[in-house]
Scaffold this active site. Structure first.
Site, PDB file in Angstrom:
ATOM      1  N   ASP A   1       0.567  -6.772  -1.544  1.00 32.90           N
ATOM      2  CA  ASP A   1       0.999  -6.287  -0.229  1.00 32.90           C
ATOM      3  C   ASP A   1      -0.143  -6.033   0.764  1.00 32.90           C
ATOM      4  OD1 ASP A   1       0.012  -3.921  -1.191  1.00 32.90           O
ATOM      5  OD2 ASP A   1       1.975  -3.034  -1.587  1.00 32.90           O
TER       6      ASP A   1
ATOM      7  N   ASP B   1      -0.129  -0.291  -2.614  1.00 34.03           N
ATOM      8  CA  ASP B   1      -1.302  -0.251  -3.487  1.00 34.03           C
ATOM      9  C   ASP B   1      -2.145  -1.513  -3.339  1.00 34.03           C
ATOM     10  OD1 ASP B   1       0.334  -2.070  -4.648  1.00 34.03           O
ATOM     11  OD2 ASP B   1       0.324  -1.192  -6.644  1.00 34.03           O
TER      12      ASP B   1
ATOM     13  N   ASP C   1       5.909   0.515  -0.521  1.00 34.74           N
ATOM     14  CA  ASP C   1       6.001  -0.439  -1.608  1.00 34.74           C
ATOM     15  C   ASP C   1       6.453   0.385  -2.813  1.00 34.74           C
ATOM     16  OD1 ASP C   1       5.453  -2.898  -2.982  1.00 34.74           O
ATOM     17  OD2 ASP C   1       3.721  -1.888  -3.852  1.00 34.74           O
TER      18      ASP C   1
END
Ligand code: ADP
Ligand code: MG
Length: 627
Positions: A524, A520, A327
């Site tokens: 996500d 994190d 990410d």
């Protein structure tokens, strides 16, 4: 050394001295037998007892049983042949030496690990009527001000309300440099306060604090078994009975064949002796002990580096990682955005920023936190209501009675508001107030100092493909990916799109290679659980991320990913070395025993020797080379 270990050592010494001494005592017959029985029982009584209990519980085939049958058998053969009892005692003796060594080694590495994890605070200081009072951290309520003196551990997560100091975070992150903390900054529990007195207002309960979460993870990690461990316990279940039946066959069949097939003397005692040797050789202890110990040591070694692995199975998956998907925000970049410009606004810059900060006041997204920081003043949350966060788009809220929308162009399209594109590279926060466009705020993030090295290190560690997924614009995404040398980028993704991209990538790779997702947890968390292995940023990441992830990086340093892969590979290598080594030696000894070359002495030496070497090898997993 524990009391139990001391007792065992005493038994070993007494039995050994007696066993050797008895060779010089010239007695015979029943007296000799009686004398030898003493050291045998001293060293072996607990094994005999356990074997007997095993039979009563119908769990016959374990190593206690093997040892009991082998040594009692050896004594029987010795009585029959008026031979030597030393061998039976020696077998018991060496077996116990092996057990002793093993309990010592396991104890030692457990202690090593718990020393590392010695972060559990015993108390929290609360100031009452001018004096400090020690209380159980469990009883401290959120919002209480606690006092942490130099040399003490921070017991609960919170924010510094008075004082400044430097903190030793090495037990949490493996980072040896101290961290400076000042007024208003967040501190996490488990760090050691080094220089100044800190007053900390707690933001969590003890049970929800970092230190409790970490301890929980480490304590539970051994309950998730890897496939190698499963293999070994299944293996032992079939292996030991198989060995016992083969031993019976070895004791009975050749004499019968000799007697009836060849008309020779059956030589019962020779074949029974060989069968007993066979039993001693086959004891599977080295494997049964060393494999869980290797994983345990691997997990311990990783946690020393600030990498928490939630189970041996994840260590195994990690070692096969070939795709690493990242990410962007908060993972490769710091997630701390600076405002670079405010454009096309009709109201004052300051006012627009105030609206943005207020609308974002309830979100934990790095963008929201950055806007709040950029605004800089205290926010009066009573001015905000009806906050709605649309993940991957932005937020809508009622501020002072106006409907304020702050987010990307997807949000504007969704609200049917025409917006003005920005020419600068950066993350654009479009603003609309009461349905009319009110300008945009350009913010930009900084790449983490180690991100580029982290990608290079992954390539060197044999990772085939690196991918970046982001909800940010194409321009920003390409710039970051280009700078870091990432192979593939997908941008402007909604949280759901990230899941489907990862699913595509899971399809694309071969079955044997594994995909890791690093994030994190903000927008996500579903991807973290969908990937073969989810790696979360622990310091900045959300609690959801730490829950959903399989591996947690305590200091958010992407460099640790390559390190985690290396640690896992080393651990798995050690596991395989031990399997091959132990089984190989066993096999050779079994053949030698069956054809009568190996005697019981050699057998027990081989068994204890293999076990000690395998354990020493396993402990190697605890030590991690600095990268
Ligand atoms: P990333 O994949 O980079 O971690 P996210 O999926 O969290 O990004 O968000 C994607 C985009 O959605 C952001 O770049 C931003 O434009 C917009 N966005 C998400 N949450 C917010 C928010 N709270 N405020 C403003 N914009 C947001
Ligand atoms: Mg994110």
């Amino acid at each position: 050394m524990s009391k139990k270990q001391k007792k065992m050592l005493t038994r070993i010494i007494i039995a050994a001295v007696m066993m050797i001494g008895l060779n010089f005592v010239p007695v015979d017959g029943i007296v000799r037998f009686g004398l030898y029985l003493v050291p045998y029982l001293i060293i072996g009584y607990d094994i005999l007892k356990k074997a007997f209990k095993g039979i009563l519980n119908r769990q016959v085939f374990d190593e206690n049983f093997l040892m009991a049958v082998a040594t009692l058998g050896a004594i029987a053969v010795a009585i029959y042949e008026n031979g030597d009892y030393t061998e039976a005692i020696a077998v018991m003796l060496f077996y116990q030496i092996g057990e002793f060594f093993q309990s010592y080694a396991v104890g030692k590495s457990r202690k090593n690990i718990s020393d590392l994890m010695d972060i559990r605070p015993d108390y929290a200081n609360i100031e009452r009527n001018g004096s400090l009072e020690k209380v159980d951290p469990d009883e401290v309520e959120i919002g209480t001000v606690i006092v942490v003196q130099p040399g003490e551990k921070v017991p609960i997560d919170g924010i510094v309300v008075e004082g400044n100091s430097s903190l030793n975070t090495s037990a949490l992150t493996g980072e040896s440099l101290p961290r400076e903390v000042n007024l208003g900054e967040e501190v996490i529990s488990g760090c050691i306060n080094m220089t100044g007195v800190l007053k900390i207002q707690t933001t969590k309960e003890f049970g929800e604090s970092t230190v409790s979460k970490i301890l929980e993870l480490v304590e539970n990690s051994s309950s998730r078994k890897s496939r190698s461990e499963d293999f070994i316990s299944k293996f032992a279940k079939y292996y030991t009975p198989a060995v016992c039946y083969s031993a019976v066959a070895l004791a009975v069949l050749p004499p019968l064949v000799r007697m009836f097939g060849m008309g020779l003397s059956p030589d019962w005692s020779i074949w029974i002796y060989r069968a007993l040797t066979f039993l001693v050789i086959s004891c599977p202890c080295a494997l049964v002990i060393s494999i869980p110990l290797s994983f345990f040591a691997g997990i311990g070694g990783a946690s020393k580096e600030g990498i928490l692995v939630k189970g041996s199975n994840y260590l195994e998956t990690l070692s096969k990682t070939k795709y690493v998907v990242f990410d962007k925000t908060g993972t490769l970049t710091q997630g701390v955005f600076e405002v670079n410009g405010i454009h096309h606004n009709k109201i004052k810059n300051e006012e627009l920023l105030e609206y943005a900060a207020l609308a974002e006041s309830a979100s934990s997204h790095p963008i929201s936190k950055s806007l709040q920081r950029a605004y800089g003043k205290e926010l009066d949350r009573s001015r905000v209501s009806d906050i709605k966060e649309i993940s991957g788009n932005g937020v809508i809220a009622n501020v002072d009675g106006h409907i304020v929308a702050a987010g990307n162009n997807k949000l504007m399209k969704h609200l049917n508001i025409s917006y003005i594109d920005c020419h600068s590279v950066g993350t654009i926060i479009h603003m609309a107030i009461d349905g009319t466009y009110a300008g945009h705020i350009v913010i930009s993030d900084v790449i983490k100092p180690h991100s580029k090295d982290a990608i290079t290190a992954l390539k060197q560690a044999g990772v085939e493909k690196t991918v970046m997924l982001t909800g940010d614009t194409k321009k920003v995404a390409n710039q970051v990916a280009g700078e870091l040398g990432i192979d593939t980028v997908y941008s402007e993704l909604l949280p759901g799109d990230k899941v489907s991209k990862v699913e595509e990538l899971l399809e694309e790779k071969t079955k044997r290679s594994k995909l890791a997702f690093v994030g994190d947890g903000i927008n996500d968390a579903p991807v973290l659980s969908r990937a073969d292995i989810g790696i979360a940023m622990g310091a900045m990441g959300s609690d959801a991320a730490i829950e959903a992830a399989d591996v947690v990086l305590m200091d958010d340093d992407p460099m640790k990913i390559a390190k985690a892969i290396k640690i896992s590979r080393k651990c798995i290598r050690i596991v395989y070395q031990n399997i091959v080594f132990a089984l190989g030696i066993k096999l050779i000894c079994l053949v030698l025993g069956a054809i009568g070359i190996a005697n019981m002495w050699l057998a027990i030496f081989a068994d204890v020797g293999v076990m000690i070497i395998a354990i020493l090898n396993a402990i190697r997993a605890l030590f991690v080379k600095r990268l």
